[in-house]
Design a protein around this motif. Sequence first.
Motif, PDB file in Angstrom:
ATOM      1  N   ASN A  70       1.020  -1.039   0.157  1.00  0.00           N
ATOM      2  CA  ASN A  70      -0.009   0.345   0.006  1.00  0.00           C
ATOM      3  C   ASN A  70       1.088   1.289  -0.070  1.00  0.00           C
ATOM      4  OD1 ASN A  70      -2.259  -1.851   0.279  1.00  0.00           O
ATOM      5  ND2 ASN A  70      -2.048  -1.575   2.458  1.00  0.00           N
ATOM      6  N   ASN A 110       2.222   4.301   1.238  1.00  0.00           N
ATOM      7  CA  ASN A 110       2.667   5.089   2.827  1.00  0.00           C
ATOM      8  C   ASN A 110       3.646   5.508   3.189  1.00  0.00           C
ATOM      9  OD1 ASN A 110       2.646   4.801   5.430  1.00  0.00           O
ATOM     10  ND2 ASN A 110       2.067   3.297   5.662  1.00  0.00           N
ATOM     11  N   MET A 145      -0.764   8.763   2.380  1.00  0.00           N
ATOM     12  CA  MET A 145      -1.215   8.088   2.892  1.00  0.00           C
ATOM     13  C   MET A 145      -2.268   6.872   2.460  1.00  0.00           C
ATOM     14  SD  MET A 145      -0.361   5.784   5.177  1.00  0.00           S
ATOM     15  CE  MET A 145      -1.157   4.053   5.115  1.00  0.00           C
ATOM     16  N   ALA A 198      -6.909   7.258   1.837  1.00  0.00           N
ATOM     17  CA  ALA A 198      -7.742   6.362   3.096  1.00  0.00           C
ATOM     18  C   ALA A 198      -8.704   6.764   3.208  1.00  0.00           C
ATOM     19  CB  ALA A 198      -6.561   7.223   3.544  1.00  0.00           C
ATOM     20  N   LEU A 213       0.802  -2.107   9.976  1.00  0.00           N
ATOM     21  CA  LEU A 213       1.061  -1.715   7.782  1.00  0.00           C
ATOM     22  C   LEU A 213       2.335  -1.248   7.817  1.00  0.00           C
ATOM     23  CD1 LEU A 213      -1.563   1.087   7.346  1.00  0.00           C
ATOM     24  CD2 LEU A 213      -1.624  -1.739   7.109  1.00  0.00           C
TER      25      LEU A 213
END
Lengths: 300, 201
Positions: A248, A250, A279, A284, A296
């Motif tokens: 993901n 991040n 994010m 998000a 995460l």
Amino acid sequence: MANRWKNDLKDCDVTPEAAFLNRRQLMAGAAAGIGLAGIGSTARAETLEPNDWEDITSYNNYYEFGTGKDDPARYAHTLVTKPWTVKIDGMVDHPGDYAFDDIMAMMTVEERLYRFRCVEAWSMVVPWNGFELADLLAMAGVQSGAKYIAFETANRPDEMPGVRYPVLDWPYVEGLRIDEAMHPLTIMATGIYGKDIPNQNGAPLRLVVPWKYGFKSIKSIVRITATDKQPPTSWNKANASEYGFYSNVNPKVDHRRWSQATERRIGGGLFTKRQDTLMFNGYANEVAGIYAGMDLRKNF
Amino acid sequence: MGPIDGVNAAARRMPAWPLYIIGVLPAIWLVWLGATGGLGAEPIKALERGLGEKALQLLVLVLAITPLRRFVGLNLLKFRRAIGLLVFIYAALHLLVWLVLDVQIPAQIWADIVKRPYVTIGFTGFLLLVPLAMTSNNWSVRRLGPKWRQLHRLTYVAAALGGVHYIWLVKGIQIEPLAYMAVILGLLALRKRGAPRKQAG
């Protein structure tokens, strides 16, 4: 960015691209509205200016055609995409070899303007055309025991010069957790700017998961498998310490060899400023919930 | 007179200084392309990569000069200083593009140098080139005497670091950086074999 948005939709004939621009303004406006209501971030309205066709179709990572960014645009024309068959198998009620045209006849194609963030810290905004993966999975009848969906790219040495080199363990494979695969943001893209998707972008159909790094959005898919085990994924196999299953977007979890805190939008020339990475790539609100309670950092 | 002797004779007549001018033309060309849209959708990385590759190619050329003389009889020694300085110029431009156009953020520059091994290695390689560039003049050669030759063996280390830097920064197993590394290691290995002491270096 209240000034940029003006509703100039009219009831007259418009060219497809103009229709697209109108729609984008509507979306940007809607997002800005949400932002004012305190739900969404205003950044999304500011950044949703699509890259032009030239950028999107000339700067690609598609290692089956070479590792240079311009290799896919140069060599991908050799890929034969008609006819095209997608094998859907595993834990589904209706397994089989599905002709691309038959799939298209069953699916509803819509436009999705998404941010696209590469793990190499560059990004674009792409006006995809495609259908929700959930619709395809519903058609195939994914069984309740299935926990993951696995994907596989075509592996054709005669048409893909890059697979002659062991850059990765071919064929390219990817996977999603079932709730990620069923998420309404997850699409199978078949077009860009209303045109058929070019070979270098993953013709005739590719995955697009906008909150994950680009390599998760596997191209030129020939096989989709429903399974109860976490499927192997190509970059994770190549280097598990650098590429996780989830991947993901991040900004707080760096890639082993570079920071993910910022990104550079393609198309701004030699003096493009870096911008903060959002994010989940700015999604998000839509997807953070499905990772609730997960570390995460560990599940990167 | 064989073809090698012919080249040697021509090289003797040729001055070395035009190499500096010819050598920087590709850099100017790359910057021009980058500024005018000729380097594609992402000119910063393309420019950075192009300059870095040139530095590596010139390093290979520098390393090839001694083996060429020893094993082929081709004497290009008079051009080595110019080529060596061009290595430094290209490495410096490569670093500059990375600092100013690519990373941009000062805090992140230092973090990258410390935290990212491929950046650490590339940066170390560049630092090793600095004293070499500074002592690439006749005065330094005279002044340092035999120490000059020892100092300039840092070229070997810098070349190896450059090769590792390239291998480490790409994704997956790619042919090109491995090929550079193989050539660099090959050229270094050639120096070890049966070299008369006075010709070493």
